[in-house]
Design an enzyme around this catalytic site. Structure first.
Site, PDB file in Angstrom:
ATOM      1  N   GLY A 201      50.077  72.330  69.718  1.00 34.92           N
ATOM      2  CA  GLY A 201      49.193  72.248  68.561  1.00 34.92           C
ATOM      3  C   GLY A 201      49.137  73.576  67.817  1.00 34.92           C
ATOM      4  O   GLY A 201      50.083  74.363  67.821  1.00 34.92           O
ATOM      5  N   SER A 202      47.978  73.828  67.235  1.00 28.85           N
ATOM      6  CA  SER A 202      47.859  74.984  66.339  1.00 28.85           C
ATOM      7  C   SER A 202      47.997  76.322  67.045  1.00 28.85           C
ATOM      8  O   SER A 202      48.222  77.340  66.402  1.00 28.85           O
ATOM      9  CB  SER A 202      46.515  74.936  65.621  1.00 28.85           C
ATOM     10  OG  SER A 202      46.444  73.737  64.886  1.00 28.85           O
ATOM     11  N   THR A 203      47.830  76.333  68.393  1.00 31.63           N
ATOM     12  CA  THR A 203      47.994  77.622  69.063  1.00 31.63           C
ATOM     13  C   THR A 203      49.417  78.133  68.879  1.00 31.63           C
ATOM     14  O   THR A 203      49.668  79.333  68.948  1.00 31.63           O
ATOM     15  CB  THR A 203      47.702  77.522  70.579  1.00 31.63           C
ATOM     16  OG1 THR A 203      48.546  76.504  71.144  1.00 31.63           O
ATOM     17  CG2 THR A 203      46.254  77.179  70.851  1.00 31.63           C
ATOM     18  N   PHE A 204      50.342  77.214  68.607  1.00 29.97           N
ATOM     19  CA  PHE A 204      51.725  77.638  68.427  1.00 29.97           C
ATOM     20  C   PHE A 204      51.915  78.432  67.131  1.00 29.97           C
ATOM     21  O   PHE A 204      52.913  79.108  66.951  1.00 29.97           O
ATOM     22  CB  PHE A 204      52.659  76.414  68.450  1.00 29.97           C
ATOM     23  CG  PHE A 204      54.098  76.789  68.651  1.00 29.97           C
ATOM     24  CD1 PHE A 204      54.588  77.112  69.907  1.00 29.97           C
ATOM     25  CD2 PHE A 204      54.969  76.855  67.578  1.00 29.97           C
ATOM     26  CE1 PHE A 204      55.901  77.483  70.085  1.00 29.97           C
ATOM     27  CE2 PHE A 204      56.292  77.233  67.735  1.00 29.97           C
ATOM     28  CZ  PHE A 204      56.759  77.546  69.004  1.00 29.97           C
ATOM     29  N   LYS A 205      50.922  78.322  66.246  1.00 34.28           N
ATOM     30  CA  LYS A 205      51.027  79.041  64.968  1.00 34.28           C
ATOM     31  C   LYS A 205      51.146  80.548  65.194  1.00 34.28           C
ATOM     32  O   LYS A 205      51.678  81.279  64.356  1.00 34.28           O
ATOM     33  CB  LYS A 205      49.820  78.724  64.077  1.00 34.28           C
ATOM     34  CG  LYS A 205      49.904  77.298  63.517  1.00 34.28           C
ATOM     35  CD  LYS A 205      48.625  76.867  62.831  1.00 34.28           C
ATOM     36  CE  LYS A 205      48.743  75.412  62.372  1.00 34.28           C
ATOM     37  NZ  LYS A 205      47.441  74.815  62.045  1.00 34.28           N
TER      38      LYS A 205
END
Lengths: 488, 479
Positions: free
Chosen positions: A216-220
């Site tokens: 999810g967004s943690t990969f950003k």
């Protein structure tokens, strides 16, 4: 009649010779493989013949041994707070065998390791009974407790690392199991194991190490690192060229944002409010090859990450353009273990240097002599020190800015950087999303004692509430606080 | 052929005339070792299992010493020129067998197994010591009452009948006891089980020797030559076919390859020695191969044994035969070169029959490759002394009887040790003297008694000839 008699004598000699040859075959040539066959019960008899050595956390044993009534196995393994520690220790059951540390360090724990041979021989001569050695782990009891209590009844996992060494500080997974419940050999032990094994909530799955999730967004954070390293943005406060909504390449699907004003937003703002459009476009402009390269520097696509318990492989695959753009926001085919995302946070906190995660600090003989000590090992330079500084600034904004998604992870007197994530999954995102939070803490001396990743699989029913910040953030905060408090 | 044409016997008797050494003192010295070694082994087991010298050590040592002493005195009195190795070898094996049985009596695992299966555990060692005493009594009786083994020739056909009855007894309903698939025991209420095959081994030896001694010329000479082999006449094939058929019956109905192989093999060996015709060996091998293949393809229980032998691991969980042979091989492998030491192994994992059929696995695990080789050489020595006795014997009946008994002994050791080591399919026979069980011990003591009697006759110097002044100083020819 003497000639045939002599021949019969030779024949009898050959019979005895055949027996001698066969005996040499099974007792010398094949002896080792027969001794270690899985059917050979002597292996487990030996394993439980003496009190098993202990697994140590913070100087205290989290395991034990009790004498049993059985004829075959003299001692049985016990665990203190087994549910909490199971993801670290694994189990050592007389009925079903051993896993994880209990299995990998079996030689030290039973005292049969080759490195103990000399000592064992001496003990034998002086009439001392053989004793198992101990395995000293890197774990932090307070952090583990905070992680386990924080997860509570929810399904999820926590991994916490010391960024400067890679030492694993917490490794929790829920729902868990008590390895003591099937440590013996009775039919009840067998039934308990079967029940756990068949449970659809998979209590015996070590989610922190062995389960991969869409990040999810943690990969950003990784996407931001790739964009900075590849010069796709001029700076974290410079405007990007990002439309909102963003039309995915080679596709008619428009990508939107949950909230915020993301059109042409700068990187710092985009990470703070978690703009999908900005990072998807950045991932596309870095390209699949560049993204894979950056992900691998953070530890992705490594099938042999041994802590020494082997972690499942986190994946950033070769993908087509629209998929690669979605990978950039952690919503396509890339997957990560909680440990992997903790490694991402730890590399950022450690000025770009990624340390190899490990959880066994020392192996000791029964008399406490150190047999082996783990030396911290650098896995890679994930990003340059400069980029790491920028990523830290951005992640700290996520936590500190009133508009940021990670406000719940704030700790007074400590600098915290973090990133939330809400990973959707299931067919047409029908299932409850995974709530993610990754973060690190920095103390006043500038050092970072802890980086943590938290994933909660099923939050409460309301979709909007399952934001990473809301569910996972407080757990991450408590774990970081526990580590910092224990260092004081 | 007969002793009168053999030059070597001439020499022997000529030397004998000036006083052959009786070797009784050699035997006595060896007997001391044969008693002391098991006593040390006994102490070793006690120290390993209970950390103390077993309380019965003195009694056990005296008991074994007494048996050996009685045996020695009887030999000295009634068979002064007997082979000096046989008695010490048998004493040593019997003594060590007792120690290993006692060691397995101490196994908690076997005690629990017996309790769960029969409700009560009875140690085997005291019984075994009694059997050893009974065996020695029979040994003494043989030496005292059998002054000359040739007397037995008179009982040739009675022996045949007796042997066949003994062999077929386990098939009598109500009398036979089926233990682990093989039906080679009979159960006598109040007296336990008896393995009649062990006694039949000796008795049928009498029949074979007497019969072949009479018929050997006919069997050897009346033949046609075909492809380099002398083929016997059809009517001379009768006896071998009869024995073959009885062996097959044993194999099919008693489910015991060992007994079957033992009797047929014994007959072929004696037939070959009696006739000196290689063709009998070829015919014998062909017949046993045909019989084995035929039976194996029809009888399921034999197939199971063969499959367990070929690959015990594939059926380890499902079949008792595979489990037992797998456990046995793992016991040997776990012993390695030096073994775990007496009392420190886990050979009792085999479970039932650990102290009888599978006692050699305990030797393998606890005494290692070194111990097993020593045991095999001890058995090899007994066989060798038996064959030497046959060579030295001066009468054809004695020669045939001695080689028959030694050959059967060799086959038995091979079949049992080969079975537990996975060299050949497992059978239901037991290691002579080692295994718990009265029949085996008693019968083998009788066997040794007979061999000692024959060797005494063979080595006894001829009566001193009357002094002949003409022959003085010139007749002694040393070989």
């Amino acid at each position: 009649m003497n000639k045939p008699l002599r021949r019969i004598a030779i024949f009898c000699g050959l019979l005895v010779l055949a027996l001698l040859i066969r005996d040499n075959w099974i007792q010398y040539v094949q002896a080792d493989s027969l001794q270690t066959r899985e059917e050979n019960r002597r292996v487990s008899i030996e394993r439980y013949a003496t009190p098993r050595g202990n697994i140590i956390v913070d100087g205290k044993a989290i395991t034990g041994s009790v004498a049993t009534e059985g004829t075959d196995f003299k001692y049985k393994r016990t665990w203190k707070n087994g549910e909490m520690w199971a993801p670290v220790t694994g189990y050592a059951s007389q009925a079903v065998g051993a896993t994880q540390l209990e299995n990998l360090e079996d030689g030290i724990l039973t005292g049969n390791d080759d490195r103990l041979f000399f000592r064992n021989t001496l003990d034998m001569m002086t009439g001392k009974k053989k004793e198992g050695g101990s395995v000293v782990t890197t774990l932090n009891a307070a952090a583990q407790k905070a992680a386990f209590d924080g997860l509570g009844d929810k399904k999820g996992a926590v991994a916490a690392i010391d960024p400067s060494t890679g030492a694993i500080l917490a490794l929790a997974s829920t729902p868990s199991y008590d390895p003591s419940s099937f440590a013996g050999i009775s039919s009840k032990d067998g039934e308990t194991f079967t029940k756990l094994d068949k449970n659809k909530d998979k209590p015996m799955l070590n989610r922190a190490l062995r389960e991969t999730y869409p990040p999810g967004s943690t990969f950003k954070v990784v996407t931001a690192a790739a964009a900075l390293e590849n010069g796709k943005v001029d700076g974290i406060d410079e405007r990007t060229d990002s439309p909102d909504p963003y039309q995915l390449p080679q596709s008619t699907t428009p990508l939107t944002n949950e909230h915020g004003d993301c059109e042409n937003a700068n990187l710092r703002y985009a990470l703070m409010v978690s703009c999908n459009t900005v990072f998807a476009k950045l991932s596309d402009s870095v390209g699949n090859e560049g993204m894979i390269k950056q992900a691998e520097k953070f530890g992705f696509n490594n099938a042999e990450l041994d802590t020494p318990v082997r972690a499942a492989e986190s994946i950033y695959p070769e993908d087509n353009r629209p998929q690669n753009a979605m990978d950039g926001i952690g919503q396509a085919s890339n997957r990560a273990t909680p440990l992997q995302m903790a490694m991402v946070a730890s590399a950022v906190a450690n000025d770009g240097k990624l340390m190899k995660p490990y959880m066994v600090d020392q192996l000791r003989a029964s008399n406490l002599d150190v047999i082996e000590t783990h030396e911290p090992e650098e896995l890679s330079q994930a990003v340059s020190g400069e980029t790491a500084q920028k990523l830290q600034e951005m992640m700290e904004t996520v936590v500190n800015d009133p508009q940021g998604t990670g406000g719940k992870a704030k700790i007074s007197g400590v600098t915290v950087g973090g990133k939330t994530g809400t990973a959707q999954h299931g067919l047409n995102n029908s299932e409850k999303p995974y709530a993610w939070f990754i973060s690190y803490a920095k103390t006043s001396d500038g050092g970072s004692p802890v980086a943590v990743a938290v994933v909660v699989e099923d939050g409460s029913a309301n979709r909007d509430d399952i934001s990473g910040g809301g569910l996972a953030g407080p757990i991450a905060r408590d774990v970081m606080k526990a580590v910092i408090d224990s260092k004081k | 052929m007969s002793s009168t044409t053999n030059p070597s016997t001439h020499h022997t008797s000529t030397i004998g005339a000036i006083g052959a050494p009786s070797r009784r003192n050699t035997e006595l010295a060896l007997l001391v070792f044969a008693v002391v070694i098991p006593v040390f082994a006994y102490a070793n087991v006690g120290l390993a299992i209970n950390d103390e010298v077993p309380t019965g050590l003195l009694g056990y040592g005296l008991g074994l010493g007494l048996l050996a002493g009685v045996g020695h005195l009887v030999v000295r009195k009634f068979a002064a020129y007997a082979d000096p190795l046989l008695l010490p070898l048998a004493t040593l094996l019997n003594g060590l067998g007792l120690v290993i049985i006692w060691r397995l009596d101490q196994s908690e695992r076997l005690q629990q197994l017996a309790k769960s299966a029969y409700g009560v555990f009875t140690p085997s060692a005291p019984k075994q010591l009694m059997f050893a005493a009974a065996g020695l009594a029979l040994f003494v009786a043989v030496l005292v009452f059998l002054k000359d083994h040739r007397v037995l020739q008179r009982y040739t056909y009675i022996s045949m009948a007796a042997a066949i009855v003994l062999l077929l007894l386990p098939l009598v309903p109500g009398l036979g006891a089926d233990t682990f698939g093989a039906k080679i025991w009979i159960r006598i209420p109040g007296a336990g089980t008896i393995q009649p095959g062990e006694f039949a081994k000796i008795i049928i030896g009498i029949f074979f020797s007497g019969y072949l001694m009479v018929k050997r010329d006919a069997l050897a000479l009346a033949s046609r030559r075909f492809m380099g082999l002398y083929l016997p006449r059809g009517r001379d094939l009768g006896p071998i076919i009869t024995i073959w058929a009885v062996s097959l019956l044993i194999l099919v109905f008693e489910n015991d390859l060992g007994t079957s192989l033992l009797f047929f093999g014994m007959f072929v060996i004696m037939l070959y020695v009696a006739t000196e015709r290689t063709s009998w060996i070829v015919i014998g091998l062909l017949m046993s191969a045909a019989g084995a293949v035929g039976v194996a393809s029809f009888a399921g229980h034999v197939q199971a044994r063969v499959n367990a032998w070929l690959d015990p691991w594939s059926c380890y969980q499902d079949s008792d035969a595979c489990f037992q042979i797998g456990q046995s091989i793992m016991a040997f492998g776990s012993g390695g070169v030096m073994g775990t030491g007496l009392g420190q192994g886990n050979s009792d994992l085999i479970g039932f029959a650990a102290n009888s059929d599978f006692i050699f696995s305990t030797v393998g695990e606890e005494m290692g490759l070194a111990g097993v080789m020593a045991f095999l050489l001890l058995y090899g020595l007994i066989i060798e002394r038996g064959v030497r006795t046959a060579l030295a014997a001066r009468d054809p009946f004695g020669k045939l009887f001695a080689i028959g008994l030694s050959g059967a002994f060799a086959l038995q050791v091979f079949v049992v040790a080969g079975g537990v080591m996975g060299l050949i399919p497992l059978t239901g026979m037991t290691m002579p003297w080692l295994a718990a069980g009265g029949s085996s011990v008693i019968a083998n003591w009788a066997l040794i008694g007979i061999l000692i009697r024959i060797s005494d006759t063979a080595r006894r110097p001829a009566p001193t000839p009357a002094a002949n002044p003409d022959a003085e100083m010139t007749q002694v020819v040393r070989p």
